[in-house]
Design an enzyme around this catalytic site. Structure first.
Site, PDB file in Angstrom:
ATOM      1  N   GLU A  43       0.838  -1.210   0.000  1.00  0.00           N
ATOM      2  CA  GLU A  43       0.000   0.000   0.000  1.00  0.00           C
ATOM      3  C   GLU A  43       0.871   1.258   0.000  1.00  0.00           C
ATOM      4  O   GLU A  43       0.630   2.207  -0.757  1.00  0.00           O
ATOM      5  CB  GLU A  43      -0.895   0.040   1.245  1.00  0.00           C
ATOM      6  CG  GLU A  43      -1.846  -1.122   1.406  1.00  0.00           C
ATOM      7  CD  GLU A  43      -1.267  -2.300   2.199  1.00  0.00           C
ATOM      8  OE1 GLU A  43      -0.108  -2.673   1.968  1.00  0.00           O
ATOM      9  OE2 GLU A  43      -1.989  -2.861   3.036  1.00  0.00           O
ATOM     10  N   CYS A  79       0.057   1.176   7.522  1.00  0.00           N
ATOM     11  CA  CYS A  79      -0.414   1.581   6.188  1.00  0.00           C
ATOM     12  C   CYS A  79      -1.643   2.474   6.318  1.00  0.00           C
ATOM     13  O   CYS A  79      -1.800   3.425   5.544  1.00  0.00           O
ATOM     14  CB  CYS A  79      -0.726   0.357   5.326  1.00  0.00           C
ATOM     15  SG  CYS A  79       0.767  -0.508   4.821  1.00  0.00           S
ATOM     16  N   CYS A 128      -2.611  -2.809   7.269  1.00  0.00           N
ATOM     17  CA  CYS A 128      -2.242  -2.807   8.691  1.00  0.00           C
ATOM     18  C   CYS A 128      -2.347  -1.375   9.242  1.00  0.00           C
ATOM     19  O   CYS A 128      -2.612  -0.432   8.484  1.00  0.00           O
ATOM     20  CB  CYS A 128      -0.824  -3.340   8.862  1.00  0.00           C
ATOM     21  SG  CYS A 128       0.431  -2.194   8.271  1.00  0.00           S
TER      22      CYS A 128
END
Ligand SMILES: Nc1ccn([C@H]2C[C@H](O)[C@@H](COP(=O)(O)O)O2)c(=O)n1
Ligand SMILES: [Zn+2]
Length: 182
Positions: A67, A94, A91
């Protein structure tokens, strides 16, 4: 999403190849990324282990997530109001970057770490920031990329003669004709 999965193929992570693709409001791709080591940190030299007792020998302290790489690789001025397609739910680290970048929607396939604190924290931040997320359920399980398809004849599904071969054939014919003194 298929583009995200294609980008993932470039990852050197032997366990989890994750890809991401960002599109703007017109569905034009503005960035892709996959999980890999930072620039200058050789993907073949840095560790890909997961469970070494020495944290410095595991990948987690080093790897850049798909990402973040997709956001950093953008070919537009910014990614405001864009949608991020990613294989795995982002996560918490990110999520922070997604929020700060102005992305407005996240589309993911797998939420297999839903029970883990990093995903719970991620959702808490995305919710607070008003970023929507939704799961993508593909209509077909697979897309096959066949590079030879371009040479196939539409009518009978037989491979047509590639241009290179036609040229080779014409040249052979010419040489034969020259030999025969035509
Ligand atoms: N949303 C995500 C989740 C994970 N990654 C990367 C980070 C690692 O390279 C790998 C996860 O490793 P595992 O613990 O499954 O062996 O996937 C990512 O880029 N984006
Ligand atoms: Zn992440």
């Amino acid at each position: 999403m298929a583009t995200a999965f294609l980008a993932a193929k470039r990852s050197k992570d032997p366990c989890s190849q994750v890809g991401a693709c960002i599109v703007n409001e017109n569905n034009v791709i503005v960035g892709t990324g996959y999980n890999g080591m930072p620039k200058g940190c050789d993907d073949d030299e840095f560790p890909w282990a997961k469970k070494s007792k020495n944290a410095l020998e595991n990948k987690y302290l080093y790897v850049c997530h798909a990402e973040v790489n997709a956001i950093l690789n953008k070919n537009s001025a910014d990614v405001k109001n864009c949608t991020l397609f990613v294989a795995l739910f982002p996560c918490n680290e990110c999520a922070k970057v997604i929020i700060q970048s102005g992305i407005k929607e996240v589309v993911y396939i797998s939420d297999k770490h839903a029970h883990k604190t990093h995903t719970i924290a991620s959702k808490r931040m995305l919710n607070a920031a008003g970023i929507s997320y939704r799961q993508f359920i593909p209509r077909q399980k697979q897309i096959v990329i066949d590079f030879s398809e371009i040479n196939w004849n539409e009518m009978n599904q037989l491979p047509s003669t590639p241009v290179k071969d036609i040229n080779a054939h014409t040249q052979k014919e010419k040489l034969k004709e020259e030999d025969q003194g035509k």
